[in-house]
Design a protein around this motif. Structure first.
Motif, mmCIF file in Angstrom:
data_model
loop_
_atom_site.group_PDB
_atom_site.id
_atom_site.type_symbol
_atom_site.label_atom_id
_atom_site.label_comp_id
_atom_site.label_asym_id
_atom_site.label_seq_id
_atom_site.Cartn_x
_atom_site.Cartn_y
_atom_site.Cartn_z
ATOM 1 N N ILE A 27 6.506 -9.462 0.458
ATOM 2 C CA ILE A 27 7.862 -9.084 0.841
ATOM 3 C C ILE A 27 8.711 -8.704 -0.372
ATOM 4 N N ASN A 28 8.486 -9.355 -1.514
ATOM 5 C CA ASN A 28 9.217 -8.981 -2.732
ATOM 6 C C ASN A 28 8.865 -7.563 -3.173
ATOM 7 N N ILE A 29 7.605 -7.204 -3.060
ATOM 8 C CA ILE A 29 7.174 -5.853 -3.422
ATOM 9 C C ILE A 29 7.836 -4.842 -2.494
ATOM 10 N N VAL A 30 7.843 -5.130 -1.194
ATOM 11 C CA VAL A 30 8.502 -4.249 -0.221
ATOM 12 C C VAL A 30 9.973 -4.061 -0.581
ATOM 13 N N GLU A 31 10.664 -5.155 -0.821
ATOM 14 C CA GLU A 31 12.103 -5.091 -1.117
ATOM 15 C C GLU A 31 12.392 -4.340 -2.404
ATOM 16 N N GLU A 32 11.559 -4.511 -3.417
ATOM 17 C CA GLU A 32 11.760 -3.805 -4.686
ATOM 18 C C GLU A 32 11.563 -2.302 -4.522
ATOM 19 N N ILE A 33 10.531 -1.903 -3.820
ATOM 20 C CA ILE A 33 10.292 -0.472 -3.608
ATOM 21 C C ILE A 33 11.436 0.127 -2.795
ATOM 22 N N LYS A 34 11.894 -0.610 -1.782
ATOM 23 C CA LYS A 34 13.026 -0.122 -0.982
ATOM 24 C C LYS A 34 14.278 0.029 -1.835
ATOM 25 N N SER A 35 14.584 -0.976 -2.640
ATOM 26 C CA SER A 35 15.837 -0.941 -3.401
ATOM 27 C C SER A 35 15.777 0.018 -4.587
ATOM 28 N N LYS A 36 14.663 0.065 -5.287
ATOM 29 C CA LYS A 36 14.567 0.906 -6.477
ATOM 30 C C LYS A 36 14.378 2.386 -6.133
ATOM 31 N N LEU A 37 13.652 2.663 -5.044
ATOM 32 C CA LEU A 37 13.310 4.048 -4.717
ATOM 33 C C LEU A 37 13.947 4.546 -3.432
ATOM 34 N N ASP A 38 14.703 3.671 -2.753
ATOM 35 C CA ASP A 38 15.308 4.033 -1.476
ATOM 36 C C ASP A 38 14.252 4.607 -0.529
ATOM 37 N N ARG A 39 13.155 3.890 -0.459
ATOM 38 C CA ARG A 39 11.992 4.341 0.317
ATOM 39 C C ARG A 39 11.628 3.268 1.331
ATOM 40 N N SER A 40 11.442 3.665 2.553
ATOM 41 C CA SER A 40 11.044 2.738 3.603
ATOM 42 C C SER A 40 9.567 2.384 3.441
ATOM 43 N N VAL A 41 9.283 1.091 3.433
ATOM 44 C CA VAL A 41 7.920 0.621 3.207
ATOM 45 C C VAL A 41 7.609 -0.486 4.204
ATOM 46 N N ARG A 42 6.438 -0.443 4.771
ATOM 47 C CA ARG A 42 6.003 -1.487 5.714
ATOM 48 C C ARG A 42 5.225 -2.572 4.955
ATOM 49 N N LEU A 43 5.503 -3.813 5.317
ATOM 50 C CA LEU A 43 4.802 -4.935 4.698
ATOM 51 C C LEU A 43 3.292 -4.808 4.890
ATOM 52 N N SER A 44 2.868 -4.378 6.057
ATOM 53 C CA SER A 44 1.423 -4.244 6.319
ATOM 54 C C SER A 44 0.785 -3.217 5.385
ATOM 55 N N ALA A 45 1.497 -2.137 5.074
ATOM 56 C CA ALA A 45 0.967 -1.123 4.150
ATOM 57 C C ALA A 45 0.825 -1.695 2.746
ATOM 58 N N VAL A 46 1.803 -2.504 2.330
ATOM 59 C CA VAL A 46 1.727 -3.144 1.010
ATOM 60 C C VAL A 46 0.551 -4.113 0.966
ATOM 61 N N HIS A 47 0.395 -4.925 1.998
ATOM 62 C CA HIS A 47 -0.725 -5.880 2.028
ATOM 63 C C HIS A 47 -2.065 -5.160 2.004
ATOM 64 N N MET A 48 -2.218 -4.127 2.805
ATOM 65 C CA MET A 48 -3.491 -3.388 2.822
ATOM 66 C C MET A 48 -3.784 -2.802 1.440
ATOM 67 N N THR A 49 -2.761 -2.271 0.799
ATOM 68 C CA THR A 49 -2.931 -1.686 -0.535
ATOM 69 C C THR A 49 -3.297 -2.751 -1.550
ATOM 70 N N LEU A 50 -2.619 -3.890 -1.508
ATOM 71 C CA LEU A 50 -2.931 -4.982 -2.443
ATOM 72 C C LEU A 50 -4.368 -5.472 -2.273
ATOM 73 N N TYR A 51 -4.816 -5.628 -1.041
ATOM 74 C CA TYR A 51 -6.186 -6.109 -0.816
ATOM 75 C C TYR A 51 -7.209 -5.078 -1.266
ATOM 76 N N ARG A 52 -6.916 -3.795 -1.051
ATOM 77 C CA ARG A 52 -7.811 -2.732 -1.517
ATOM 78 C C ARG A 52 -7.876 -2.726 -3.050
ATOM 79 N N LEU A 53 -6.717 -2.871 -3.699
ATOM 80 C CA LEU A 53 -6.679 -2.918 -5.163
ATOM 81 C C LEU A 53 -7.399 -4.163 -5.691
ATOM 82 N N GLU A 54 -7.299 -5.242 -4.955
ATOM 83 C CA GLU A 54 -7.996 -6.471 -5.362
ATOM 84 C C GLU A 54 -9.509 -6.278 -5.245
ATOM 85 N N ASP A 55 -9.961 -5.626 -4.192
ATOM 86 C CA ASP A 55 -11.396 -5.337 -4.039
ATOM 87 C C ASP A 55 -11.912 -4.493 -5.197
ATOM 88 N N LYS A 56 -11.051 -3.640 -5.733
ATOM 89 C CA LYS A 56 -11.430 -2.757 -6.837
ATOM 90 C C LYS A 56 -11.164 -3.386 -8.207
#
Length: 108
Positions: A27-56
């Protein structure tokens, strides 16, 4: 990440993790991207990305302590690995190289 480069959203998530340090969780990552970039971001998209990056092996995670604010639930904290930091630096160098090729724009 496909091949040896980062997708734009992966880069945003990793950069956010890098500067949030011990506060880099979903949720902190979501809020930072929203506030810094004024970009709508879904928590599920952040989680999926984090898990994919962790796998790599570009990020790693551990469970933080439980908090009363979260009803006793623990947070999964993410951090950039050495390989992840090197990937971010490589991406940055590539972008700078491309930007340096753009001629000075003249506005009328």
């Amino acid at each position: 990440m496909k091949g040896n480069y980062l997708g734009e959203f992966e880069e945003l998530v990793m950069l956010t993790c890098a500067y949030l340090k011990d506060e880099a969780y979903g949720i902190n990552i979501v809020e930072e991207i929203k506030s810094k970039l004024d970009r709508s971001v879904r928590l599920s998209a952040v989680h999926m990305t984090l898990y994919r990056l962790e796998d790599k092996k570009l990020v790693e995670s551990h469970m933080g302590g439980s908090t009363t604010q979260r009803g006793g639930r623990r947070k999964r904290i993410f951090r950039i690995t050495s390989a992840g930091m090197e990937m971010l630096k490589t991406t940055q160098r590539g972008r700078i190289s491309l930007w340096n090729q753009v001629p000075e724009l003249k506005l009328n």
